[in-house]
Design an enzyme around this catalytic site. Sequence first.
Site, PDB file in Angstrom:
ATOM      1  N   SER A 197      14.540 -48.452  10.317  1.00 48.06           N
ATOM      2  CA  SER A 197      14.192 -47.550   9.032  1.00 48.06           C
ATOM      3  C   SER A 197      12.995 -47.904   8.296  1.00 48.06           C
ATOM      4  O   SER A 197      12.563 -49.390   8.156  1.00 48.06           O
ATOM      5  CB  SER A 197      15.569 -47.888   8.229  1.00 48.06           C
ATOM      6  OG  SER A 197      16.767 -47.489   8.772  1.00 48.06           O
TER       7      SER A 197
HETATM    8  N1  SAH Z   1      19.482 -50.676  10.705  1.00 45.56           N
HETATM    9  C1  SAH Z   1      18.655 -50.621  11.841  1.00 45.56           C
HETATM   10  C2  SAH Z   1      18.271 -49.084  12.103  1.00 45.56           C
HETATM   11  C3  SAH Z   1      18.578 -48.811  13.326  1.00 45.56           C
HETATM   12  S1  SAH Z   1      18.511 -46.829  13.861  1.00 45.56           S
HETATM   13  C4  SAH Z   1      17.337 -51.316  11.731  1.00 45.56           C
HETATM   14  O1  SAH Z   1      16.954 -52.038  10.825  1.00 45.56           O
HETATM   15  O2  SAH Z   1      16.523 -51.657  12.666  1.00 45.56           O
HETATM   16  C5  SAH Z   1      20.145 -46.515  13.922  1.00 45.56           C
HETATM   17  C6  SAH Z   1      21.027 -47.461  14.807  1.00 45.56           C
HETATM   18  O3  SAH Z   1      22.463 -46.724  14.854  1.00 45.56           O
HETATM   19  C7  SAH Z   1      20.449 -47.177  16.396  1.00 45.56           C
HETATM   20  O4  SAH Z   1      20.129 -48.531  16.759  1.00 45.56           O
HETATM   21  C8  SAH Z   1      21.629 -46.546  17.216  1.00 45.56           C
HETATM   22  O5  SAH Z   1      21.746 -47.033  18.228  1.00 45.56           O
HETATM   23  C9  SAH Z   1      22.807 -47.044  16.103  1.00 45.56           C
HETATM   24  N2  SAH Z   1      23.911 -46.204  16.269  1.00 45.56           N
HETATM   25  C10 SAH Z   1      23.851 -45.002  16.589  1.00 45.56           C
HETATM   26  N3  SAH Z   1      25.282 -44.365  16.804  1.00 45.56           N
HETATM   27  C11 SAH Z   1      25.882 -45.272  16.666  1.00 45.56           C
HETATM   28  C12 SAH Z   1      27.430 -45.715  16.692  1.00 45.56           C
HETATM   29  N4  SAH Z   1      28.441 -44.543  16.869  1.00 45.56           N
HETATM   30  N5  SAH Z   1      27.917 -46.819  16.621  1.00 45.56           N
HETATM   31  C13 SAH Z   1      27.182 -47.925  16.434  1.00 45.56           C
HETATM   32  N6  SAH Z   1      25.736 -47.871  16.252  1.00 45.56           N
HETATM   33  C14 SAH Z   1      25.144 -46.558  16.293  1.00 45.56           C
END
Ligand code: SAH
Length: 237
Positions: A88
């Site tokens: 993000s």
């Molecule tokens: N907080 C993270 C943002 C990652 S983007 C950072 O600082 O890098 C969002 C993340 O949510 C992705 O890695 C994706 O794989 C995960 N995601 C999407 N759907 C999900 C679900 N149902 N359960 C767990 N994780 C999920």
Amino acid sequence: MKIKELIKLTLRGFRILYFCAAMNKLDTYKHVGMRRKLVNELKELGVTHSEVLMAIDKVPRHLFLDKAFEKQAYENIAFQIGAGQTISQPYTVATQSALLEIKKGDKILEIGTGSGYQTAVLLELGAKVYSIERQKELFDKTKVLLPSLGYKAQLYYGDGYKGKSAFAPFDKVIITCGAPFVPPALVEQLKIGGIMVIPVGEGRVQSMKRITKKAKDGLIEEEFGNFSFVPMLEERQ
Ligand code: SAH
């Protein structure tokens, strides 16, 4: 203990120390300076929460990204982190962290570990973090990275829609992917008096919602503008 085992353990200790020292070296004064600039930019954008700004000032964001992005690591932009996912934007991380109103020792459930950057910010704020990631590739990578940087979180590979009932209730819940709806299991696992911060919406834009659980069936919902997250992947059957 046999002498052989003792030598093995000592060598392993040295290897860990060496690795930590090497990681530390990678966070230089240049990066510290870049972080200061980012913090100032976030202040200009309206982030006022001093503990959140301090946490962002501490976390070496460039170590959560591919080396190719190092120069831009402290720009207020999102990046690809593999498996079609993104880390993000710092402004988004700051906004979500501030909305959570974290107190030291808060037990937080995070959905979407991704690169682990948001996890690290939560840990710097003094929270105990349980984080779930749905992409195995990212889970495996972050499970190694976070401890190597000294960040201790409970990381799980699984479906965020289900939460982690074994460790509920949580003081706070943060969802870092765009949820098509508020997952009922996550509301259930939130403590009475607890706060959930969740971007809700289908498509490219979601509305940032803060849900405060006043009573078992008494939810207060507030909105904090539009953001753009990768979608929360569908529930696995
Ligand atoms: N907080 C993270 C943002 C990652 S983007 C950072 O600082 O890098 C969002 C993340 O949510 C992705 O890695 C994706 O794989 C995960 N995601 C999407 N759907 C999900 C679900 N149902 N359960 C767990 N994780 C999920």
